[in-house]
Design an enzyme around this catalytic site. Structure first.
Site, PDB file in Angstrom:
ATOM      1  N   LEU A 199       0.868  -1.532  -0.027  1.00 53.86           N
ATOM      2  CA  LEU A 199       0.140   0.202   0.057  1.00 53.86           C
ATOM      3  C   LEU A 199       0.342   1.522  -0.190  1.00 53.86           C
ATOM      4  CD1 LEU A 199      -2.734  -1.020   2.952  1.00 53.86           C
ATOM      5  CD2 LEU A 199      -2.916  -0.405   0.316  1.00 53.86           C
TER       6      LEU A 199
ATOM      7  N   LYS B 298      13.989  10.821  -0.570  1.00 54.82           N
ATOM      8  CA  LYS B 298      14.405  12.167   0.285  1.00 54.82           C
ATOM      9  C   LYS B 298      14.486  11.795   1.673  1.00 54.82           C
ATOM     10  CE  LYS B 298      11.890  13.788  -2.773  1.00 54.82           C
ATOM     11  NZ  LYS B 298      12.349  12.592  -3.208  1.00 54.82           N
TER      12      LYS B 298
ATOM     13  N   GLY C 174      21.106   9.780 -17.378  1.00 58.56           N
ATOM     14  CA  GLY C 174      19.802  10.838 -17.026  1.00 58.56           C
ATOM     15  C   GLY C 174      20.019  11.620 -16.389  1.00 58.56           C
TER      16      GLY C 174
ATOM     17  N   GLU D 295      23.755  13.030 -20.004  1.00 61.83           N
ATOM     18  CA  GLU D 295      22.892  13.313 -20.961  1.00 61.83           C
ATOM     19  C   GLU D 295      22.373  13.962 -22.492  1.00 61.83           C
ATOM     20  OE1 GLU D 295      19.443  14.443 -21.763  1.00 61.83           O
ATOM     21  OE2 GLU D 295      19.668  14.063 -19.463  1.00 61.83           O
TER      22      GLU D 295
ATOM     23  N   ILE E 116      16.150   6.786 -16.626  1.00 61.22           N
ATOM     24  CA  ILE E 116      16.455   7.709 -18.707  1.00 61.22           C
ATOM     25  C   ILE E 116      14.330   7.804 -18.522  1.00 61.22           C
ATOM     26  CG2 ILE E 116      18.182   6.827 -19.900  1.00 61.22           C
ATOM     27  CD1 ILE E 116      17.070   4.887 -21.202  1.00 61.22           C
TER      28      ILE E 116
ATOM     29  N   ALA F 287       3.890  12.703  -8.183  1.00 63.60           N
ATOM     30  CA  ALA F 287       3.071  11.879  -6.801  1.00 63.60           C
ATOM     31  C   ALA F 287       1.634  13.491  -6.179  1.00 63.60           C
ATOM     32  CB  ALA F 287       3.643  12.127  -5.605  1.00 63.60           C
TER      33      ALA F 287
ATOM     34  N   HIS G  67      10.432  39.045   8.069  1.00 61.11           N
ATOM     35  CA  HIS G  67      11.921  39.235   7.805  1.00 61.11           C
ATOM     36  C   HIS G  67      12.137  38.606   9.416  1.00 61.11           C
ATOM     37  CE1 HIS G  67      15.464  41.142   7.275  1.00 61.11           C
ATOM     38  NE2 HIS G  67      15.675  41.140   8.617  1.00 61.11           N
TER      39      HIS G  67
END
Length: 464
Positions: free
Chosen positions: A38, A51, A179, A202, A269, A318, A443
C-alpha cells in the site's frame, strides 16, 4: 457471487489511495487492489525513502563541513546499512499509515494482481486463487516503472534502477548516472555527498532539461563545483557489466567514443506506464505509447473505466496523481469540479542545492507569445540565507508585461522545494504582481527573496 462495489481502484499509490479516501468520504463503497505494498512506488520506493537518504547525505555534508559553523566533528563516518535501514523504516512507517487510513475510511483492501475481465468486472489473483469483484466504476492507477536501457538491462548488482540505488549493499566508488532529470540528479547528489566519484551523462544540451535554462546553467556549475563530472550532448553507446564494475562507452559532444570503467551505473532515463496485462485491450480502452487517454475528469473512452496518475502521462508526479484522483472521484460522484489541468503543478528536485519551479519557463512564455517581465534575486542578497551558510542560488519570476499575470517561477537553492508553494498558490488565485508586491513577507526569512524577485521584475528590488 462476486463482491460488488461502487468503485474499485487498481493500484494504491498516491493517486489510488487518495482517490479511495475521497470516494469513501462521498459515501461510495470502495475496494482497492494492490499487488505489492500500500502506498505504491512513491511511498515505498520513490518520493519518501529517497528524501530520507538525501536528508542523511545533507547531514553528513554539514558534519564534514562543521568548521564552517565554528563546530568540531572529528572522525566523521557513516554506516551504510543503518542509512538504508532508516530509509526503509521511514517508508514502512508511512505504509502502515496508509493501512490505517484504509481501515479508518472503510476501504476494503485486496492484496494480489488485478486485471479487468469485462465491463465492471475485475479479477484478483492471489497466489493460486482468484477472486472476482464487480463495480459500477473502475479506476486504473497502476503507476509506472523505470525504463531499462535496451542494450543493458538493470541487474541489481552493477547496473541499477532507482530501486536498487535506494538499497545499496556497498557504496559505489565510481558511479555513472545515466540521465539528468530529477531522479538522476538526486541520486548523483546523494552519492557524491557520501563520497562517490560521480559522472552524469545527458543526451540533451543541458541537465534538468525541463527547468528554466538559467536554473540548468546554475546547477551545472554548482554540481561541477562539488566534484560531479557532467557530460551533456553525450550518449551511451554500450554498457557492459563485469565482476568488479561496468564498462561504459560514451559518445561525447565531439562525436568521439571513449571507454570508461565505473563501479556502478544508475539508469534514470524515464519511466514506462504499467498498462500491460491488465485487460485494457479486451475492453477497447484507448492508449497512446502505453499511456491511457483520458479527459479532464479521468474518464477513458470506455464508460465506467477511469485512469489517473503516471499511466495517463506527464507530469509523472505524486501530487499530480493525487489531485487528478480527487477531481475524477468528485465528478463520478455527481459533483461539479473543475477539469484537471497541468498548468499549475509544481516540480521539485531534492538535490543539493534544491530546485523548484511552476508554470512557464522564460523561453516557453516567449514561445507562447507573451511579452514578459523577468525578475531575479540572488540568495547572497538575503540575510537568512547568509546566516544559514546557504548563500548560493536565486529566485526567478516571469510575468506577463501587459497584465501582470505570474506566468512562472523558478528557484534554485536551500529549501526552495518548500518555498515554491507560495507561487503555486499565487497562480491558483490568479495573483498579479501588484498583490505580490503589496504582501508583507516576514523578516528574516528565505521567502523574502520571493518578494524581492517580484520587485526586481518591475525595477523595484530593494536589497540588490
Amino acid at each position: 457471487m462476486a463482491d460488488t462495489f461502487d468503485l474499485l481502484i487498481l493500484g494504491s499509490g498516491p493517486g489510488g489511495y487518495v482517490a479511495a479516501i475521497r470516494a469513501s468520504q462521498l459515501g461510495l463503497k470502495v475496494g482497492i487492489v494492490e499487488r505489492e505494498r500500500l502506498g505504491g512506488i512513491c511511498l515505498n520506493w520513490g518520493c519518501i525513502p529517497t528524501k530520507a537518504l538525501l536528508r542523511t547525505s545533507e547531514v553528513y555534508h554539514y558534519m564534514t563541513h562543521a568548521d564552517s559553523y565554528g563546530l568540531k566533528a572529528d572522525n566523521v563516518g557513516f554506516d551504510l546499512g543503518k542509512i538504508v535501514d532508516r530509509s526503509r523504516k521511514v517508508a514502512g512507517q508511512l505504509n502502515a499509515g496508509v493501512k490505517g487510513l484504509m481501515k479508518k475510511n472503510k476501504v476494503q483492501v485486496f492484496e494480489g494482481v488485478g486485471a479487468l475481465t469485462g465491463k465492471g468486472k475485475l479479477q484478483v489473483t492471489q497466489g493460486d486463487k482468484t477472486l472476482d469483484l464487480e463495480a459500477k466504476h473502475i479506476m486504473i492507477a497502476t503507476g509506472a516503472r523505470a525504463r531499462d536501457l535496451p542494450f543493458a538491462k538493470a541487474d541489481g548488482k552493477r547496473i541499477w534502477t532507482y530501486r536498487h540505488a535506494m538499497v545499496p549493499e556497498v557504496m559505489p566508488t565510481k558511479l555513472l548516472v545515466i540521465g539528468s532529470g530529477a531522479i538522476g540528479v538526486e541520486f548523483a547528489s546523494f552519492y557524491n555527498d557520501m563520497g562517490a566519484d560521480v559522472t552524469i551523462v545527458e543526451m540533451l544540451d543541458r541537465i534538468l532539461p525541463v527547468e528554466d535554462a538559467e536554473v540548468s546553467e546554475f546547477m551545472t556549475k554548482a554540481l561541477s563545483k562539488q566534484g560531479i563530472k557532467i557530460l551533456t550532448k553525450s550518449g551511451l553507446e554500450k554498457l557492459e557489466p563485469g565482476a568488479n564494475g561496468v564498462t561504459a562507452a560514451i559518445k561525447g559532444a565531439d562525436g568521439k567514443v571513449t571507454s570508461t570503467e565505473f563501479s556502478h551505473a544508475i539508469v534514470a532515463i524515464g519511466i514506462v506506464p504499467n498498462t500491460e496485462n491488465i485487460g485494457l485491450e479486451a475492453l477497447g480502452v484507448e492508449t497512446e505509447r502505453g499511456q491511457i487517454k483520458v479527459d479532464g475528469f479521468g474518464r477513458t473512452n470506455v464508460e465506467g473505466i477511469y485512469a489517473i496518475g503516471d499511466v495517463t502521462g506527464a507530469p509523472w508526479l505524486a501530487h499530480k496523481a493525487s489531485h487528478e484522483g480527487i477531481v475524477c472521484i468528485e465528478k463520478l460522484a455527481g459533483g461539479d469540479p473543475h477539469p484537471f489541468e497541468t498548468w499549475n503543478i509544481p516540480g521539485c528536485t531534492y538535490s543539493r542545492p534544491q530546485v523548484a519551479s511552476v508554470g512557464f519557463t522564460e523561453a516557453k512564455a516567449k514561445e507562447a507569445g507573451h511579452d514578459v517581465k523577468v525578475g531575479k534575486f540572488p540568495f547572497i542578497g538575503n540575510g537568512k540565507a547568509i546566516a544559514l551558510g546557504e548563500a548560493e542560488g536565486f529566485v526567478k519570476t516571469v510575468f506577463d508585461a501587459k497584465t501582470g499575470e505570474l506566468l512562472g517561477a523558478h528557484m534554485v537553492g536551500a529549501e526552495v522545494t518548500e518555498l515554491i508553494q507560495g507561487y503555486v498558490i499565487a497562480r491558483q488565485l490568479e495573483t498579479t504582481e501588484h498583490e505580490l508586491m503589496e504582501t508583507v513577507f516576514a523578516h528574516p526569512t528565505l521567502s523574502e527573496m520571493m518578494h524581492e524577485s517580484t520587485l526586481s521584475a518591475y525595477g523595484r528590488a530593494i536589497h540588490f
